[in-house]
Design an enzyme around this catalytic site. Structure first.
Site, PDB file in Angstrom:
ATOM      1  N   HIS A   1       0.847  -1.182   0.000  1.00  0.00           N
ATOM      2  CA  HIS A   1       0.000   0.000   0.000  1.00  0.00           C
ATOM      3  C   HIS A   1       0.885   1.234   0.000  1.00  0.00           C
ATOM      4  CE1 HIS A   1      -3.110   2.863   1.085  1.00  0.00           C
ATOM      5  NE2 HIS A   1      -3.949   1.953   0.648  1.00  0.00           N
TER       6      HIS A   1
ATOM      7  N   ASP B   1      -7.988  -5.192  -0.227  1.00  0.00           N
ATOM      8  CA  ASP B   1      -8.490  -6.012  -1.325  1.00  0.00           C
ATOM      9  C   ASP B   1      -8.138  -7.490  -1.200  1.00  0.00           C
ATOM     10  OD1 ASP B   1      -9.732  -3.964  -2.737  1.00  0.00           O
ATOM     11  OD2 ASP B   1      -7.830  -3.304  -3.582  1.00  0.00           O
TER      12      ASP B   1
HETATM   13  N1  CMC Z   1       4.196  -7.503  -5.019  1.00  0.00           N
HETATM   14  C1  CMC Z   1       5.531  -7.496  -5.177  1.00  0.00           C
HETATM   15  N2  CMC Z   1       6.310  -6.424  -4.950  1.00  0.00           N
HETATM   16  C2  CMC Z   1       5.705  -5.292  -4.560  1.00  0.00           C
HETATM   17  C3  CMC Z   1       4.317  -5.215  -4.377  1.00  0.00           C
HETATM   18  C4  CMC Z   1       3.547  -6.378  -4.618  1.00  0.00           C
HETATM   19  N3  CMC Z   1       2.218  -6.361  -4.455  1.00  0.00           N
HETATM   20  N4  CMC Z   1       3.978  -3.967  -3.988  1.00  0.00           N
HETATM   21  C5  CMC Z   1       5.120  -3.285  -3.942  1.00  0.00           C
HETATM   22  N5  CMC Z   1       6.170  -4.072  -4.272  1.00  0.00           N
HETATM   23  C6  CMC Z   1       7.591  -3.705  -4.287  1.00  0.00           C
HETATM   24  C7  CMC Z   1       7.944  -2.887  -5.516  1.00  0.00           C
HETATM   25  O1  CMC Z   1       8.371  -3.707  -6.578  1.00  0.00           O
HETATM   26  C8  CMC Z   1       9.065  -2.020  -4.978  1.00  0.00           C
HETATM   27  O2  CMC Z   1      10.234  -2.815  -4.895  1.00  0.00           O
HETATM   28  P1  CMC Z   1      11.699  -2.128  -5.116  1.00  0.00           P
HETATM   29  O3  CMC Z   1      11.839  -1.144  -3.986  1.00  0.00           O
HETATM   30  O4  CMC Z   1      12.635  -3.266  -5.061  1.00  0.00           O
HETATM   31  O5  CMC Z   1      11.634  -1.474  -6.476  1.00  0.00           O
HETATM   32  C9  CMC Z   1       8.624  -1.724  -3.537  1.00  0.00           C
HETATM   33  O6  CMC Z   1       7.813  -2.855  -3.153  1.00  0.00           O
HETATM   34  C10 CMC Z   1       7.826  -0.445  -3.366  1.00  0.00           C
HETATM   35  O7  CMC Z   1       6.717  -0.489  -4.285  1.00  0.00           O
HETATM   36  P2  CMC Z   1       6.116   0.770  -5.027  1.00  0.00           P
HETATM   37  O8  CMC Z   1       5.439   0.313  -6.278  1.00  0.00           O
HETATM   38  O9  CMC Z   1       7.154   1.831  -5.144  1.00  0.00           O
HETATM   39  O10 CMC Z   1       5.072   1.248  -3.960  1.00  0.00           O
HETATM   40  P3  CMC Z   1       3.868   2.198  -4.235  1.00  0.00           P
HETATM   41  O11 CMC Z   1       3.559   2.865  -2.956  1.00  0.00           O
HETATM   42  O12 CMC Z   1       4.122   3.066  -5.418  1.00  0.00           O
HETATM   43  O13 CMC Z   1       2.681   1.180  -4.670  1.00  0.00           O
HETATM   44  C11 CMC Z   1       0.836  -0.253  -4.634  1.00  0.00           C
HETATM   45  C12 CMC Z   1       1.652   0.796  -3.855  1.00  0.00           C
HETATM   46  C13 CMC Z   1      -0.462  -0.531  -3.875  1.00  0.00           C
HETATM   47  C14 CMC Z   1       0.453   0.308  -6.009  1.00  0.00           C
HETATM   48  C15 CMC Z   1       1.687  -1.541  -4.777  1.00  0.00           C
HETATM   49  O14 CMC Z   1       2.012  -2.057  -3.508  1.00  0.00           O
HETATM   50  C16 CMC Z   1       0.986  -2.617  -5.617  1.00  0.00           C
HETATM   51  O15 CMC Z   1       1.093  -2.590  -6.848  1.00  0.00           O
HETATM   52  N6  CMC Z   1       0.238  -3.575  -4.956  1.00  0.00           N
HETATM   53  C17 CMC Z   1      -0.508  -4.569  -5.689  1.00  0.00           C
HETATM   54  C18 CMC Z   1      -1.834  -3.963  -6.149  1.00  0.00           C
HETATM   55  C19 CMC Z   1      -2.820  -3.784  -5.014  1.00  0.00           C
HETATM   56  O16 CMC Z   1      -3.030  -4.670  -4.196  1.00  0.00           O
HETATM   57  N7  CMC Z   1      -3.475  -2.608  -4.993  1.00  0.00           N
HETATM   58  C20 CMC Z   1      -4.506  -2.273  -4.008  1.00  0.00           C
HETATM   59  C21 CMC Z   1      -4.070  -1.222  -3.071  1.00  0.00           C
HETATM   60  S1  CMC Z   1      -5.162  -1.024  -1.642  1.00  0.00           S
HETATM   61  C22 CMC Z   1      -6.703  -0.559  -2.251  1.00  0.00           C
HETATM   62  C23 CMC Z   1      -6.718   0.609  -3.138  1.00  0.00           C
HETATM   63  O17 CMC Z   1      -5.928   1.545  -3.031  1.00  0.00           O
HETATM   64  O18 CMC Z   1      -7.574   0.639  -4.003  1.00  0.00           O
END
Ligand code: CMC
Length: 427
Positions: free
Chosen positions: A306, A363
């Site tokens: 998140h 989710d």
């Molecule tokens: N699986 C694998 N690796 C992950 C995941 C995941 N679900 N989420 C983040 N990471 C890794 C990412 O690759 C990065 O690694 P590194 O530092 O080595 O490059 C690190 O963790 C930080 O990730 P980020 O993408 O920079 O983090 P963010 O804050 O931009 O993204 C997020 C947050 C929710 C988009 C992301 O965690 C994600 O894609 N999760 C899966 C989709 C999901 O479940 N979304 C629902 C969110 S909650 C409800 C809502 O908001 O609607």
């Protein structure tokens, strides 16, 4: 805490006021930054940028805290119903019994959707994703309700709010009815809002339909947990679109589109599809953990991580418990619940996920409940949208009443400098 922050740029010092929120959140007010220094900030994804001051929702990602108007999400999910929380978010206080009754009565005045909207639905193929149809129908409501809302006029604003709440639920369920080829149902003003959701979705003209109170309870809780989440992608979109003084339906329609993406609300559908895939491929969760960690593989563990929660998502805790209770109460055994629990354990014990503070989010378990309630997978994000509607409305209202300026970020241009035009025959 110092009341000002100093920025040094090219040997010159600039002083900016510091604003501290109710829960001691510190923000440097850079409103005058460009005027005084000529510079702007660069913050893709707005990870460090506060877009507004807001009195609606407090969220502490480090401590795993979520409150609506000061009330803990745990209390609201346990003790309130969805319309009560809707009222709280939009109007700022928990309603008295009479307030809530009046609110529900007023919403019922607007639960009939113009019959001509059915022509629009008929234009979609049955296979259309319900979120695309919902965004289009919400936008189409503007055409049938063209009166622009003056937010300064309390009566106008209240009417627009009740109208949006009344009609959105109906059209949201119509997206499902269309995909099934069923006749479109009408809201039943003798029943409650969440009861109506079940009735609109599932009752058929061929026989009576009994609404299960266990299901209504579970849905009430799920909708409450999704009702607001401060400046997330779809809510920021609603505020941004509304900041141009576009109407409420148009702004909400944009929010629906933003919510659809798999990194936002679309994750609930993606989680179920992922669990199903793991199940079908023999239930090996480790294989999927490895895929999620592989930087050459675009796969992410859906329902994990998140932007703001770096400890745990308090909504996920409540939903996990609710999933257990609902499945037991309905007597449903779902192998996907076992896989979800195994996957959660494997990720929580894995260094990759620990180092990045990745925990299950709202989710991760919600889809398992929706599935047990008989809601098809591609309707999951629509469920999120129904739940998030009060938050979108509350944030739109706050933005307009605070007279916030039009949202218009700047950029740092990195393209080509001025070039001479090249005639067609010389390219
Ligand atoms: N699986 C694998 N690796 C992950 C995941 C995941 N679900 N989420 C983040 N990471 C890794 C990412 O690759 C990065 O690694 P590194 O530092 O080595 O490059 C690190 O963790 C930080 O990730 P980020 O993408 O920079 O983090 P963010 O804050 O931009 O993204 C997020 C947050 C929710 C988009 C992301 O965690 C994600 O894609 N999760 C899966 C989709 C999901 O479940 N979304 C629902 C969110 S909650 C409800 C809502 O908001 O609607």
């Amino acid at each position: 805490m110092s009341k000002t922050a100093i920025l040094e740029l090219d040997g010159k010092k600039y002083e900016f006021p510091v604003f501290v929120g109710t829960e001691n959140e510190v923000a440097i007010d850079i409103n005058k930054l460009r005027d005084v220094s000529g510079a702007i900030t660069l913050d893709p994804g707005y990870k460090n940028s506060g877009a507004c001051k807001s009195e609606i929702t407090f969220l502490d990602g480090e401590e795993g805290i979520l409150r609506y108007r000061g009330y803990a999400i745990e209390d609201l999910a346990e003790k309130a119903n969805f319309l009560e929380v809707t009222y709280l978010l939009i109007f700022g206080e928990l309603p008295k019994k009479s307030d809530l009754e009046r609110f529900e009565t007023d919403i019922r005045k607007y639960t009939l959707v113009n019959e001509e909207m059915k022509n629009i639905i008929d234009g979609f193929p049955k296979t259309a994703h319900p979120m695309g149809v919902l965004a289009a129908l919400t936008s189409a409501l503007t055409a049938f309700n063209p009166k622009s809302v003056n937010p300064e006029n309390e009566k106008d604003l209240y009417e627009a709010i009740c109208k949006t709440i009344g009609k959105f639920l109906v059209i949201a369920t119509w997206t499902y009815r269309k995909s099934m080829g069923y006749p479109l149902n009408y809201y039943d003003n003798t029943k409650g809002y969440v009861d109506n959701f079940m009735n609109l979705m599932f009752s058929l003209p061929t026989g009576p339909y009994k609404i299960d109170p266990v299901v209504v309870n579970a849905l009430d809780k799920l909708f409450i947990l999704h009702a607001d989440h401060e400046q997330n992608c779809s809510t920021s979109t609603v505020r941004m679109v509304g900041s141009s003084h576009a109407g409420l339906f148009a702004s909400i329609s944009a929010g629906v589109s933003a919510l659809w993406g798999p990194l936002h609300g679309g994750a609930n559908q993606a989680v179920l599809e992922m669990l199903d895939e793991i199940n079908k491929s023999g239930g090996d969760v480790e294989k999927f953990i490895l895929k999620a960690k592989d930087k050459n593989d675009p796969f992410r563990l859906m329902g994990f991580g998140h932007r703001v929660y770096k400890n745990f998502d308090p909504r996920a805790k409540i939903i996990k418990k609710a999933a257990d209770e609902v499945l037991t109460a309905l007597g449903v055994e779902d192998p996907l619940l076992d896989i979800a629990m195994k996957l959660e354990q494997a990720a929580l014990n894995d260094e990759y996920f620990k180092a990045r503070s990745l925990y299950p989010n709202v989710d991760f378990y919600s889809g398992i409940i929706y599935r047990a309630l008989g809601i098809p997978t591609d309707m999951f994000t629509v469920m999120f949208a129904i739940g998030r509607l009060p938050g979108w409305i509350a944030q739109w209202k706050e933005m307009r009443l605070n007279k916030e300026p039009i949202g218009r970020p700047r950029q740092v241009y990195t393209g080509s400098p001025l070039r001479d035009f090249v005639d067609m025959d010389k390219r």
